[in-house]
Design an enzyme around this catalytic site. Sequence first.
Site, PDB file in Angstrom:
ATOM      1  N   THR A  17      42.266  37.227  33.191  1.00  0.00           N
ATOM      2  CA  THR A  17      40.993  37.948  33.196  1.00  0.00           C
ATOM      3  C   THR A  17      40.710  38.596  34.546  1.00  0.00           C
ATOM      4  O   THR A  17      39.756  39.341  34.679  1.00  0.00           O
ATOM      5  CB  THR A  17      39.833  36.990  32.876  1.00  0.00           C
ATOM      6  OG1 THR A  17      39.916  35.892  33.773  1.00  0.00           O
ATOM      7  CG2 THR A  17      39.910  36.489  31.446  1.00  0.00           C
ATOM      8  N   GLY A  18      41.523  38.316  35.553  1.00  0.00           N
ATOM      9  CA  GLY A  18      41.281  38.878  36.885  1.00  0.00           C
ATOM     10  C   GLY A  18      41.444  40.389  36.900  1.00  0.00           C
ATOM     11  O   GLY A  18      42.136  40.944  36.058  1.00  0.00           O
ATOM     12  N   CYS A  19      40.767  41.064  37.864  1.00  0.00           N
ATOM     13  CA  CYS A  19      40.825  42.530  37.946  1.00  0.00           C
ATOM     14  C   CYS A  19      41.868  42.997  38.935  1.00  0.00           C
ATOM     15  O   CYS A  19      41.994  44.178  39.183  1.00  0.00           O
ATOM     16  CB  CYS A  19      39.477  43.091  38.364  1.00  0.00           C
ATOM     17  SG  CYS A  19      38.266  42.954  37.070  1.00  0.00           S
ATOM     18  N   ILE A  20      42.594  42.105  39.543  1.00  0.00           N
ATOM     19  CA  ILE A  20      43.540  42.500  40.579  1.00  0.00           C
ATOM     20  C   ILE A  20      44.801  41.705  40.356  1.00  0.00           C
ATOM     21  O   ILE A  20      45.816  41.808  40.590  1.00  0.00           O
ATOM     22  CB  ILE A  20      42.931  42.282  41.978  1.00  0.00           C
ATOM     23  CG1 ILE A  20      43.851  42.697  43.115  1.00  0.00           C
ATOM     24  CG2 ILE A  20      42.552  40.827  42.187  1.00  0.00           C
ATOM     25  CD1 ILE A  20      43.665  44.103  43.535  1.00  0.00           C
TER      26      ILE A  20
END
Lengths: 105, 156
Positions: A102-105
Site C-alpha cells: 500500500t506504500g506510495c514509494i
Amino acid sequence: MPSREIAGKVVEVDAEGFLCNPDEWSKEIAEEIAREEGIEQLTDLHWKVIEFCRADFKARGEPPTLRRITKESGVDTKTLYTLFPKGPAKKVARIAGLGKPTGCI
Amino acid sequence: MSEEKQRKLAIICSKGSLDMAYPGMVLANAALMSGIEVHMFFTFWGLDMIVDRKMDNLKITPLGNPSMGMPNLLSILPGMTAMATSMMKKEIAKLDFPPVREFLQMIVDAGGHLYGCKMSMDMMKLTKEDLFPGVERVLGAMEFMEISEGAQIIFI
C-alpha cells in the site's frame, strides 16, 4: 476468500492472487507464482529480495516499499526492475507471499 | 501474464516550487512500480526540477498560499520561505521520499523517460548541458505529441 492450489498446497488468496496468510508461503509456492508472473527461474538475487521482504514483513508487519527494499537489501533500483520487470511492487509482494503493498514509494 | 496493451502515462511538469515538484514524481514512480510506461515533460518553471544547479534548491513559499495558514503580512518577512522550505523537506524525508535529484534518478533507473521543453529552454537560454544528466532529450511540443500518443496525460 477464495482458495487455490499452488505447488501442491491449497492456500487462501485474495481476488488479485496475493496470499492471505504469509505463513502458508513456501519456496515452491514462490517459484510457481514467479512463473505465473513471467519469471522462469528465481536466481540468488531474486531470493535476496524475497528473503529481505519476508524478514522485513515479520519485523514491521507490512510489506516493505520498493524504496525500503532498495535502501536496505543492497539491491538497487535498476537491478530490482531487471529482476522483476513490469511492475516490481506487486510482483515482489506476490512472490514473497505478502499482501498487496500500500506504500506510495 | 496476458498480452494486454501497455498502459502509458505522460506527465507534464510546469511548476518549479518544491510542493509542486513532488506530485509528478510520486505519480511517475507509482506508475513505474505498477509496470506502466512513463514519460515526464518539463516545461516552463517545471524546468527548475531538471536544471542541474537549481534542482537541489527548490523552495516553497507561504506567501499567497492560503493552505499554509500563515498571514501574508508575516510571510513577507525575510527567512519565511527558507523556514517553510526546510520544514517541508524534513516532512518529505520523514515519509522516506527522496530529495528531487535522487527521486528523478530513481525514476530514470526504473525506466522512466525525462524530457526538457525546447521552447522554454530557448527562452531561459538553457542548453542540454545545463540539465540533470538523467534527462534523455530536449523536445519540441510536437515531438511530445508523438511520444505521448495513446498515453494518459497529467498536467501539473
